[in-house]
Design an enzyme around this catalytic site. Structure first.
Site, PDB file in Angstrom:
ATOM      1  N   THR A 263       0.853  -1.187   0.000  1.00  0.00           N
ATOM      2  CA  THR A 263       0.000   0.000   0.000  1.00  0.00           C
ATOM      3  C   THR A 263       0.887   1.234   0.000  1.00  0.00           C
ATOM      4  O   THR A 263       1.929   1.269   0.647  1.00  0.00           O
ATOM      5  CB  THR A 263      -0.958   0.003   1.212  1.00  0.00           C
ATOM      6  OG1 THR A 263      -1.825  -1.122   1.095  1.00  0.00           O
ATOM      7  CG2 THR A 263      -1.816   1.249   1.269  1.00  0.00           C
ATOM      8  N   PHE A 265       1.147   5.233   0.852  1.00  0.00           N
ATOM      9  CA  PHE A 265       0.562   6.255   1.723  1.00  0.00           C
ATOM     10  C   PHE A 265       1.156   7.600   1.344  1.00  0.00           C
ATOM     11  O   PHE A 265       2.306   7.670   0.902  1.00  0.00           O
ATOM     12  CB  PHE A 265       0.902   5.958   3.192  1.00  0.00           C
ATOM     13  CG  PHE A 265       0.365   4.642   3.680  1.00  0.00           C
ATOM     14  CD1 PHE A 265      -0.848   4.570   4.352  1.00  0.00           C
ATOM     15  CD2 PHE A 265       1.057   3.465   3.448  1.00  0.00           C
ATOM     16  CE1 PHE A 265      -1.349   3.350   4.791  1.00  0.00           C
ATOM     17  CE2 PHE A 265       0.571   2.244   3.882  1.00  0.00           C
ATOM     18  CZ  PHE A 265      -0.644   2.189   4.557  1.00  0.00           C
TER      19      PHE A 265
END
Ligand SMILES: O=C(O)C(=O)C[C@]1(C(=O)O)C=C[C@@H](O)C=C1
Length: 363
Positions: A263, A265
């Site tokens: 992921t 960010f």
């Protein structure tokens, strides 16, 4: 060169001597950072102490210099913590993140700012934006895209309404585990809690191993872990931070379907970040609805040989234009080639908003 000692006492004496030297050097470095703070304040009473471009340069340099035996990422993590402590001496930094405690976003905040930053859990992405906008936190951390599940629309939408700038990015490898409490009957698991994105990322594994268990979506992985604490027939899918926070046991590790599951960010703040030498820029571009609009928009990137790293389309909420594109590319807005390219894009678009230029994630 001194001879390598062979007995344990001698080796430990040597480690003590090395530690004394490391201690002296870290203290010297910290004193230097304190002086940096004085110089910054003398130059500007509203000085900004956190300098993401400098931090990226420090970490990249350490990784390039490192000759082992520790691997470069491990070494950079150690220096990450030293810098985090030095920055806290200059000015303690407050970082709002998408909570609750124990989420992957908290892990990303720690990875980026180190343990010395004070992290503040927020209940929703727009609250992270509000907290930073209001000045209650210096920076914010929000998820923006997952390699398996795609973009986090709430984050992109929040940027449309906000004046926040992007000052950095962090990419985190996401490892999910099946967690239970000490009272769970492992042969009787009938319910599994997790965030919908995590269920999606572990779908095949769950179908193969727990086809009968009810999958109950909750607001975060950390919340899933919290619920499992008190239910003897339930398990949670969550990461290491949540497991540690709630004292749960991993009965299956790394159950994500794709081994490269990660992921990305973004770090949001008030300041623009100078060039670090290896940067990315994020834009929001609104286009009029006309044939060939996307081609017109992308042509200057192609001609100036600018490397696009992401292109997302979102429906416009203003009604004034039909398309809104989120674009990431390699380069910094202070580079002449980027200035020239953006000038052309501005002529073709209804609106261009630069969300920020920032160092490419190092760790
Ligand atoms: O170089 C600076 O501006 C510093 O403040 C020093 C230092 C560091 O410890 O190296 C600390 C905090 C900044 O974010 C960047 C670097």
């Amino acid at each position: 060169m001194s001879e390598t000692p062979v007995n344990l006492d001698e080796l430990r004496n040597r480690i003590d001597a090395i530690d004394t030297e490391i201690l002296r050097l870290i203290s010297e470095r910290a004193t230097c950072a304190q002086t940096v703070a004085q110089v910054k304040t003398a130059e500007d009473p509203h000085a900004v102490f956190y300098r993401p471009e400098r931090e990226a340069q420090v970490l990249r340099r350490i990784m390039a210099l490192n000759a082992g035996p520790l691997d470069s990422e491990e070494m950079a993590r150690l220096f990450r913590e030293i810098m985090s402590a030095c920055l806290a001496l200059e000015q303690p930094v407050k970082v709002a993140y998408l909570g609750p405690e124990g989420t992957f976003t908290q892990q990303a905040a720690l990875k980026h700012f180190g343990e010395s930053a004070k992290s503040l859990p927020m209940a929703a992405i727009d609250e992270v934006f509000r907290e930073v906008e209001a000045g209650a936190a210096n920076y914010g951390v929000v998820p923006v895209e997952n390699s398996t599940e795609g973009v986090v629309n709430h984050t992109l939408d929040s940027f449309m309404d906000s004046s926040m700038k992007i000052s950095g990015e962090v990419v985190l490898r996401i490892h999910h585990h099946l967690l239970v409490s000490s009272t769970t009957r492992q042969d009787k698991i009938s319910r599994i809690y997790s965030h919908p994105q995590s269920f999606a990322q572990c779908r095949k594994w769950l179908d193969a191993h727990y086809p009968q268990a009810e999958r109950v979506p909750v607001s975060s992985n950390a919340e899933a872990a919290r619920l499992v604490k008190t239910e003897w027939h339930s398990a949670a899918i969550a990461g290491d931070m949540a497991a540690k926070l709630y004292g749960l046991d991993k009965i299956a590790e790394k159950i994500e379907d794709r081994p490269d599951n990660s992921t990305r960010f973004l770090i949001i703040g008030h300041e623009s970040v100078p060039m670090s030498g290896d940067d990315k820029t994020s834009l929001v571009v609104a286009m009029r609805n006309q044939p060939g609009a996307l081609h017109d928009l992308l042509e200057p990137f192609h001609r100036h040989q600018i490397d696009l790293t992401r292109l997302e389309t979102r429906p416009s909420r203003t009604g004034a234009w039909n398309y809104v594109f989120f674009i990431d590319f390699k380069g910094h807005i202070d580079q002449p080639v980027v200035v020239a390219m953006l000038e052309e894009v501005r002529l073709r678009a209804a609106e261009v908003k630069v969300l920020g230029s920032y160092p490419q994630g190092v760790l």
